[in-house]
Design a protein around this motif. Structure first.
Motif, PDB file in Angstrom:
ATOM      1  N   GLY A  23      -5.315  27.124  40.728  1.00  0.00           N
ATOM      2  CA  GLY A  23      -5.888  27.846  39.672  1.00  0.00           C
ATOM      3  C   GLY A  23      -5.848  29.336  39.631  1.00  0.00           C
ATOM      4  O   GLY A  23      -5.793  29.888  40.686  1.00  0.00           O
ATOM      5  N   PRO A  24      -6.196  29.796  38.393  1.00  0.00           N
ATOM      6  CA  PRO A  24      -6.316  31.538  38.405  1.00  0.00           C
ATOM      7  C   PRO A  24      -7.265  31.945  39.179  1.00  0.00           C
ATOM      8  O   PRO A  24      -7.094  33.257  39.755  1.00  0.00           O
ATOM      9  CB  PRO A  24      -6.256  31.719  37.005  1.00  0.00           C
ATOM     10  CG  PRO A  24      -6.870  30.328  36.370  1.00  0.00           C
ATOM     11  CD  PRO A  24      -6.521  29.317  37.396  1.00  0.00           C
ATOM     12  N   PHE A  25      -8.338  31.507  39.469  1.00  0.00           N
ATOM     13  CA  PHE A  25      -9.474  32.204  40.292  1.00  0.00           C
ATOM     14  C   PHE A  25      -9.613  31.981  41.608  1.00  0.00           C
ATOM     15  O   PHE A  25     -10.485  32.360  42.127  1.00  0.00           O
ATOM     16  CB  PHE A  25     -10.614  32.069  39.680  1.00  0.00           C
ATOM     17  CG  PHE A  25     -10.581  32.150  37.855  1.00  0.00           C
ATOM     18  CD1 PHE A  25     -10.629  33.844  37.646  1.00  0.00           C
ATOM     19  CD2 PHE A  25     -10.611  31.521  36.981  1.00  0.00           C
ATOM     20  CE1 PHE A  25     -10.872  34.147  36.347  1.00  0.00           C
ATOM     21  CE2 PHE A  25     -10.633  31.999  35.620  1.00  0.00           C
ATOM     22  CZ  PHE A  25     -10.626  33.340  35.486  1.00  0.00           C
ATOM     23  N   MET A  26      -8.718  31.261  42.360  1.00  0.00           N
ATOM     24  CA  MET A  26      -8.604  31.132  43.771  1.00  0.00           C
ATOM     25  C   MET A  26      -8.059  32.050  44.452  1.00  0.00           C
ATOM     26  O   MET A  26      -6.919  32.893  43.945  1.00  0.00           O
ATOM     27  CB  MET A  26      -7.938  29.742  43.941  1.00  0.00           C
ATOM     28  CG  MET A  26      -8.465  28.494  43.418  1.00  0.00           C
ATOM     29  SD  MET A  26     -10.048  28.152  44.232  1.00  0.00           S
ATOM     30  CE  MET A  26      -9.718  27.743  45.664  1.00  0.00           C
ATOM     31  N   THR A  27      -8.474  32.395  45.866  1.00  0.00           N
ATOM     32  CA  THR A  27      -8.230  33.488  46.377  1.00  0.00           C
ATOM     33  C   THR A  27      -6.646  33.185  46.896  1.00  0.00           C
ATOM     34  O   THR A  27      -6.179  32.256  46.927  1.00  0.00           O
ATOM     35  CB  THR A  27      -9.027  33.490  47.625  1.00  0.00           C
ATOM     36  OG1 THR A  27      -8.991  32.480  48.536  1.00  0.00           O
ATOM     37  CG2 THR A  27     -10.306  34.158  47.122  1.00  0.00           C
ATOM     38  N   LEU A  28      -6.086  34.228  47.470  1.00  0.00           N
ATOM     39  CA  LEU A  28      -4.841  34.281  47.948  1.00  0.00           C
ATOM     40  C   LEU A  28      -4.604  34.047  49.612  1.00  0.00           C
ATOM     41  O   LEU A  28      -3.728  34.462  50.169  1.00  0.00           O
ATOM     42  CB  LEU A  28      -3.848  35.222  47.544  1.00  0.00           C
ATOM     43  CG  LEU A  28      -3.497  35.497  46.015  1.00  0.00           C
ATOM     44  CD1 LEU A  28      -3.004  36.689  45.594  1.00  0.00           C
ATOM     45  CD2 LEU A  28      -2.636  33.988  45.732  1.00  0.00           C
ATOM     46  N   PHE A  34      -3.775  41.868  45.748  1.00  0.00           N
ATOM     47  CA  PHE A  34      -4.350  41.006  44.835  1.00  0.00           C
ATOM     48  C   PHE A  34      -5.244  40.204  45.392  1.00  0.00           C
ATOM     49  O   PHE A  34      -4.891  39.627  46.558  1.00  0.00           O
ATOM     50  CB  PHE A  34      -3.335  40.528  43.859  1.00  0.00           C
ATOM     51  CG  PHE A  34      -2.672  41.596  42.919  1.00  0.00           C
ATOM     52  CD1 PHE A  34      -3.385  42.426  41.882  1.00  0.00           C
ATOM     53  CD2 PHE A  34      -1.170  41.391  43.144  1.00  0.00           C
ATOM     54  CE1 PHE A  34      -2.401  43.292  41.054  1.00  0.00           C
ATOM     55  CE2 PHE A  34      -0.576  42.344  42.343  1.00  0.00           C
ATOM     56  CZ  PHE A  34      -1.093  43.118  41.560  1.00  0.00           C
ATOM     57  N   GLU A  35      -6.449  40.000  44.971  1.00  0.00           N
ATOM     58  CA  GLU A  35      -7.327  39.055  45.601  1.00  0.00           C
ATOM     59  C   GLU A  35      -7.138  37.763  45.236  1.00  0.00           C
ATOM     60  O   GLU A  35      -7.534  36.774  45.713  1.00  0.00           O
ATOM     61  CB  GLU A  35      -9.016  39.422  45.099  1.00  0.00           C
ATOM     62  CG  GLU A  35      -9.428  40.933  45.832  1.00  0.00           C
ATOM     63  CD  GLU A  35      -9.185  40.692  47.310  1.00  0.00           C
ATOM     64  OE1 GLU A  35      -9.913  39.871  47.691  1.00  0.00           O
ATOM     65  OE2 GLU A  35      -8.815  41.698  47.818  1.00  0.00           O
ATOM     66  N   ASP A  36      -6.690  37.641  43.777  1.00  0.00           N
ATOM     67  CA  ASP A  36      -6.652  36.196  43.375  1.00  0.00           C
ATOM     68  C   ASP A  36      -5.378  35.919  42.561  1.00  0.00           C
ATOM     69  O   ASP A  36      -4.726  37.163  42.471  1.00  0.00           O
ATOM     70  CB  ASP A  36      -7.838  35.617  42.388  1.00  0.00           C
ATOM     71  CG  ASP A  36      -8.190  36.538  41.545  1.00  0.00           C
ATOM     72  OD1 ASP A  36      -7.273  37.383  41.073  1.00  0.00           O
ATOM     73  OD2 ASP A  36      -9.529  36.453  40.944  1.00  0.00           O
ATOM     74  N   CYS A  37      -5.253  35.071  41.847  1.00  0.00           N
ATOM     75  CA  CYS A  37      -3.983  34.511  41.240  1.00  0.00           C
ATOM     76  C   CYS A  37      -3.791  35.135  39.784  1.00  0.00           C
ATOM     77  O   CYS A  37      -2.850  34.743  39.150  1.00  0.00           O
ATOM     78  CB  CYS A  37      -3.631  33.167  41.165  1.00  0.00           C
ATOM     79  SG  CYS A  37      -3.496  32.231  42.758  1.00  0.00           S
ATOM     80  N   ARG A  38      -4.774  35.791  39.316  1.00  0.00           N
ATOM     81  CA  ARG A  38      -4.821  36.411  37.895  1.00  0.00           C
ATOM     82  C   ARG A  38      -3.850  37.348  37.764  1.00  0.00           C
ATOM     83  O   ARG A  38      -3.235  38.054  37.772  1.00  0.00           O
ATOM     84  CB  ARG A  38      -6.049  36.890  37.766  1.00  0.00           C
ATOM     85  CG  ARG A  38      -6.965  35.908  37.290  1.00  0.00           C
ATOM     86  CD  ARG A  38      -8.252  36.394  36.770  1.00  0.00           C
ATOM     87  NE  ARG A  38      -9.058  36.991  37.845  1.00  0.00           N
ATOM     88  CZ  ARG A  38      -9.968  37.693  37.901  1.00  0.00           C
ATOM     89  NH1 ARG A  38     -10.415  38.335  36.620  1.00  0.00           N
ATOM     90  NH2 ARG A  38     -10.671  38.198  38.692  1.00  0.00           N
TER      91      ARG A  38
END
Length: 129
Positions: free
Chosen positions: A45-50, A125-129
Protein backbone atom coordinates in the motif's frame (compact mmCIF):
# COMPACT_ATOMS: atom_id res chain seq x y z
CA UNK A 1 53.85 -5.22 -9.67
CA UNK A 2 55.12 -8.41 -11.21
CA UNK A 3 55.34 -8.36 -15.03
CA UNK A 4 53.75 -11.82 -15.30
CA UNK A 5 50.80 -10.65 -13.23
CA UNK A 6 50.41 -7.52 -15.36
CA UNK A 7 50.45 -9.50 -18.61
CA UNK A 8 47.98 -12.08 -17.30
CA UNK A 9 45.59 -9.36 -16.12
CA UNK A 10 45.99 -7.65 -19.49
CA UNK A 11 45.08 -10.83 -21.35
CA UNK A 12 42.14 -11.82 -19.14
CA UNK A 13 40.16 -8.60 -19.23
CA UNK A 14 40.93 -6.91 -22.55
CA UNK A 15 37.68 -7.67 -24.32
CA UNK A 16 34.55 -5.75 -25.09
CA UNK A 17 32.72 -7.68 -22.34
CA UNK A 18 34.94 -5.95 -19.81
CA UNK A 19 34.08 -2.63 -21.41
CA UNK A 20 30.33 -3.01 -20.98
CA UNK A 21 30.35 -4.91 -17.67
CA UNK A 22 30.13 -1.83 -15.39
CA UNK A 23 27.13 -0.53 -17.28
CA UNK A 24 25.48 -3.96 -17.29
CA UNK A 25 25.90 -4.10 -13.52
CA UNK A 26 24.32 -0.65 -13.21
CA UNK A 27 21.45 -1.67 -15.50
CA UNK A 28 20.73 -4.80 -13.47
CA UNK A 29 20.93 -2.79 -10.24
CA UNK A 30 18.56 -0.20 -11.69
CA UNK A 31 16.03 -2.84 -12.72
CA UNK A 32 16.26 -4.60 -9.36
CA UNK A 33 15.76 -1.38 -7.38
CA UNK A 34 12.74 -0.16 -9.28
CA UNK A 35 11.04 -3.52 -9.78
CA UNK A 36 11.57 -4.54 -6.13
CA UNK A 37 10.25 -1.21 -4.87
CA UNK A 38 7.25 -1.34 -7.22
CA UNK A 39 6.32 -4.85 -6.07
CA UNK A 40 6.85 -3.91 -2.40
CA UNK A 41 4.65 -0.83 -2.71
CA UNK A 42 1.96 -2.65 -4.69
CA UNK A 43 1.68 -5.35 -2.04
CA UNK A 44 1.84 -3.16 1.05
CA UNK A 45 0.00 0.00 0.00
CA UNK A 46 0.98 3.63 -0.47
CA UNK A 47 1.38 4.54 3.20
CA UNK A 48 3.67 1.68 4.26
CA UNK A 49 7.29 2.42 5.03
CA UNK A 50 10.15 1.37 2.78
CA UNK A 51 12.21 -0.33 5.49
CA UNK A 52 12.27 -3.77 3.82
CA UNK A 53 13.04 -2.19 0.47
CA UNK A 54 15.84 -0.14 2.04
CA UNK A 55 17.52 -3.23 3.36
CA UNK A 56 17.29 -5.16 0.09
CA UNK A 57 18.34 -2.21 -2.06
CA UNK A 58 21.15 -1.35 0.36
CA UNK A 59 22.58 -4.87 0.05
CA UNK A 60 22.18 -4.83 -3.74
CA UNK A 61 23.86 -1.43 -3.90
CA UNK A 62 26.85 -2.56 -1.85
CA UNK A 63 27.28 -5.68 -4.01
CA UNK A 64 26.99 -3.66 -7.24
CA UNK A 65 29.46 -1.04 -6.00
CA UNK A 66 31.96 -3.73 -5.02
CA UNK A 67 31.71 -5.39 -8.44
CA UNK A 68 32.14 -2.10 -10.28
CA UNK A 69 35.07 -1.15 -8.03
CA UNK A 70 36.81 -4.47 -8.76
CA UNK A 71 36.31 -3.95 -12.49
CA UNK A 72 37.65 -0.40 -12.18
CA UNK A 73 40.73 -1.57 -10.25
CA UNK A 74 41.46 -4.24 -12.86
CA UNK A 75 41.09 -1.64 -15.62
CA UNK A 76 43.38 0.76 -13.76
CA UNK A 77 46.04 -1.96 -13.44
CA UNK A 78 45.73 -2.68 -17.16
CA UNK A 79 45.98 0.94 -18.19
CA UNK A 80 48.96 1.84 -16.03
CA UNK A 81 52.46 1.43 -17.46
CA UNK A 82 55.39 2.69 -15.44
CA UNK A 83 57.53 5.36 -17.12
CA UNK A 84 55.23 5.62 -20.12
CA UNK A 85 55.88 8.65 -22.31
CA UNK A 86 52.45 8.47 -23.92
CA UNK A 87 53.89 8.27 -27.42
CA UNK A 88 51.63 5.87 -29.23
CA UNK A 89 52.35 6.38 -32.89
CA UNK A 90 51.54 2.83 -33.95
CA UNK A 91 48.43 0.80 -33.41
CA UNK A 92 49.71 -2.18 -31.46
CA UNK A 93 47.81 -4.82 -29.55
CA UNK A 94 49.10 -3.36 -26.28
CA UNK A 95 47.84 0.10 -27.19
CA UNK A 96 44.42 -1.30 -28.08
CA UNK A 97 44.26 -3.21 -24.81
CA UNK A 98 45.26 -0.10 -22.86
CA UNK A 99 42.61 1.95 -24.67
CA UNK A 100 39.96 -0.60 -23.71
CA UNK A 101 41.26 -0.53 -20.14
CA UNK A 102 41.01 3.27 -19.92
CA UNK A 103 37.52 3.20 -21.44
CA UNK A 104 36.52 0.48 -18.96
CA UNK A 105 37.92 2.55 -16.09
CA UNK A 106 35.91 5.59 -17.16
CA UNK A 107 32.74 3.53 -17.58
CA UNK A 108 33.33 1.98 -14.15
CA UNK A 109 33.47 5.48 -12.66
CA UNK A 110 30.26 6.40 -14.48
CA UNK A 111 28.62 3.16 -13.33
CA UNK A 112 29.67 3.80 -9.72
CA UNK A 113 28.03 7.24 -9.74
CA UNK A 114 24.93 5.89 -11.52
CA UNK A 115 24.52 3.09 -8.94
CA UNK A 116 24.73 5.58 -6.08
CA UNK A 117 22.18 7.88 -7.71
CA UNK A 118 19.85 4.95 -8.42
CA UNK A 119 19.82 3.96 -4.74
CA UNK A 120 19.33 7.47 -3.30
CA UNK A 121 15.52 7.75 -3.67
CA UNK A 122 14.74 4.74 -1.48
CA UNK A 123 16.77 6.27 1.34
CA UNK A 124 15.19 9.72 0.97
CA UNK A 125 11.48 8.84 0.79
CA UNK A 126 9.72 7.53 3.87
CA UNK A 127 6.80 5.69 2.26
CA UNK A 128 5.51 4.57 -1.13
CA UNK A 129 3.64 7.74 -2.02
Amino acid sequence: MNIKLESSVLQVNSSLWALISPLMIWGLHFLFCYIFTAIHCAKSGPFMTLNDARLAIGVATVVALLLVTVLGCIAWIQSYVKDDLLLHERSTNEDRARFLAVATLLLACLGFVAIVFTAIPVFIFEDCR
